[in-house]
Design an enzyme around this catalytic site. Sequence first.
Site, PDB file in Angstrom:
ATOM      1  N   HIS A  71     -41.201  43.730  38.188  1.00 25.13           N
ATOM      2  CA  HIS A  71     -41.796  45.040  38.001  1.00 25.13           C
ATOM      3  C   HIS A  71     -40.737  46.001  37.473  1.00 25.13           C
ATOM      4  O   HIS A  71     -39.562  45.633  37.364  1.00 25.13           O
ATOM      5  CB  HIS A  71     -42.373  45.568  39.329  1.00 25.13           C
ATOM      6  CG  HIS A  71     -41.313  45.785  40.356  1.00 25.13           C
ATOM      7  ND1 HIS A  71     -40.902  44.787  41.239  1.00 25.13           N
ATOM      8  CD2 HIS A  71     -40.515  46.839  40.599  1.00 25.13           C
ATOM      9  CE1 HIS A  71     -39.935  45.251  41.980  1.00 25.13           C
ATOM     10  NE2 HIS A  71     -39.666  46.482  41.615  1.00 25.13           N
TER      11      HIS A  71
ATOM     12  N   GLU B 194     -33.022  53.018  39.070  1.00 21.75           N
ATOM     13  CA  GLU B 194     -32.810  53.252  40.506  1.00 21.75           C
ATOM     14  C   GLU B 194     -31.320  53.184  40.823  1.00 21.75           C
ATOM     15  O   GLU B 194     -30.740  54.115  41.375  1.00 21.75           O
ATOM     16  CB  GLU B 194     -33.584  52.197  41.315  1.00 21.75           C
ATOM     17  CG  GLU B 194     -35.097  52.300  41.068  1.00 21.75           C
ATOM     18  CD  GLU B 194     -35.920  51.963  42.272  1.00 21.75           C
ATOM     19  OE1 GLU B 194     -35.941  50.789  42.689  1.00 21.75           O
ATOM     20  OE2 GLU B 194     -36.517  52.892  42.847  1.00 21.75           O
TER      21      GLU B 194
ATOM     22  N   THR C  99     -36.539  49.139  47.650  1.00 18.17           N
ATOM     23  CA  THR C  99     -36.375  50.549  47.254  1.00 18.17           C
ATOM     24  C   THR C  99     -37.688  51.318  47.371  1.00 18.17           C
ATOM     25  O   THR C  99     -37.765  52.491  47.018  1.00 18.17           O
ATOM     26  CB  THR C  99     -35.877  50.681  45.804  1.00 18.17           C
ATOM     27  OG1 THR C  99     -36.897  50.160  44.927  1.00 18.17           O
ATOM     28  CG2 THR C  99     -34.580  49.934  45.591  1.00 18.17           C
ATOM     29  N   THR C 100     -38.723  50.627  47.872  1.00 25.51           N
ATOM     30  CA  THR C 100     -39.991  51.306  48.164  1.00 25.51           C
ATOM     31  C   THR C 100     -40.385  50.937  49.587  1.00 25.51           C
ATOM     32  O   THR C 100     -39.923  49.903  50.105  1.00 25.51           O
ATOM     33  CB  THR C 100     -41.128  50.824  47.229  1.00 25.51           C
ATOM     34  OG1 THR C 100     -41.400  49.447  47.505  1.00 25.51           O
ATOM     35  CG2 THR C 100     -40.759  50.999  45.772  1.00 25.51           C
TER      36      THR C 100
HETATM   37  N1  LIG Z   1     -38.195  47.800  44.154  1.00 24.26           N
HETATM   38  S1  LIG Z   1     -37.731  46.487  44.926  1.00 24.26           S
HETATM   39  O1  LIG Z   1     -36.720  46.850  45.902  1.00 24.26           O
HETATM   40  O2  LIG Z   1     -37.329  45.470  43.966  1.00 24.26           O
HETATM   41  C1  LIG Z   1     -39.046  45.794  45.844  1.00 24.26           C
HETATM   42  C2  LIG Z   1     -39.247  44.421  45.783  1.00 24.26           C
HETATM   43  C3  LIG Z   1     -40.271  43.817  46.514  1.00 24.26           C
HETATM   44  C4  LIG Z   1     -41.069  44.626  47.299  1.00 24.26           C
HETATM   45  O3  LIG Z   1     -42.110  44.269  48.099  1.00 24.26           O
HETATM   46  C5  LIG Z   1     -42.526  45.403  48.660  1.00 24.26           C
HETATM   47  S2  LIG Z   1     -43.780  45.403  49.785  1.00 24.26           S
HETATM   48  N2  LIG Z   1     -41.821  46.474  48.215  1.00 24.26           N
HETATM   49  C6  LIG Z   1     -40.875  45.973  47.358  1.00 24.26           C
HETATM   50  C7  LIG Z   1     -39.849  46.598  46.632  1.00 24.26           C
HETATM   51 ZN   LIG Z   2     -38.160  47.673  42.181  1.00 26.65          ZN
END
Ligand SMILES: NS(=O)(=O)c1ccc2oc(=S)[nH]c2c1
Ligand SMILES: [Zn+2]
Length: 258
Positions: A92, A104, A200-201
């Site tokens: 993503h 980020e 990070t979310t």
């Molecule tokens: N932005 S990230 O830190 O790559 C990331 C990756 C995987 C995830 O699954 C959930 S639930 N939130 C997430 C955030």
């Molecule tokens: Zn991410």
Amino acid sequence: MAPWGYEKDNGPAHWHKDCPIANGKNQSPIDLINGEVKYDSGLKPLTAKYVPFSDAKFLNNGHSVQFQPSAGNGSELTGGPLAVKYNFEQFHFHWGNNDTEGSEHRVDGKMYPAELHFVHWNSTNPSFKDAVGSGGPNGLAVLGFFLKVGAENAALKPITDLIPKVKDAGTSVTVPSNFDMQAILPATLTDYYTYDGSLTTPPLAECVKWIVFKQPLEVSAAQMEAFRSVINRDGKPMGGNYRPPCPLHDRAVKTSFK
Ligand SMILES: NS(=O)(=O)c1ccc2oc(=S)[nH]c2c1
Ligand SMILES: [Zn+2]
């Protein structure tokens, strides 16, 4: 509380209310300060072996656009700082509304216009969800690639060409089975920063071995504009879906390069 987002009323400053770990000591992203990182000659290159997916979706989940296979297919990541094999889960993006912001992680305070995350989970767990909840920094391994504006990225074109079809939150489209995910990655996954951090979310779980590559990938201005046309769940442009840097506390950032 309104579901979390990146607006004034539900953005990163609010997340601690539902996720107190937001104020933890192993949070991500961070500012990668070259004067404070430490070269580790023991860090080997990474090996990503991605097999084309027969059934994968590209979706707008309201806070990012995400490539998500329906099931695992043996695509995996090994090497580098990793002790075991990690299974590919999804990739993503995070981006800004202009070229001065969007990533980020930062490098000496500099933001790139976007950041691409390839998410993998520790194969000693039964599932991705278990890996997130497994405790400790080895649940997930996320590869971070900075994106900068330059030449068109032919490997990402099949994905950026699908963006108009997932403009609205909650929409998705099937990705053609001949999509070659491996082609997105540089030929050799050598020069990277690595440190123990978090999602990070929300839920912001502190379960991530972060591997952020020094060399940005290039995308064209048109490809960047495609991201900026995506709408979030509040009907606003999704750009700005990045968390600001978090305190390093007493963590070390290692590099595979001098
Ligand atoms: N932005 S990230 O830190 O790559 C990331 C990756 C995987 C995830 O699954 C959930 S639930 N939130 C997430 C955030
Ligand atoms: Zn991410």
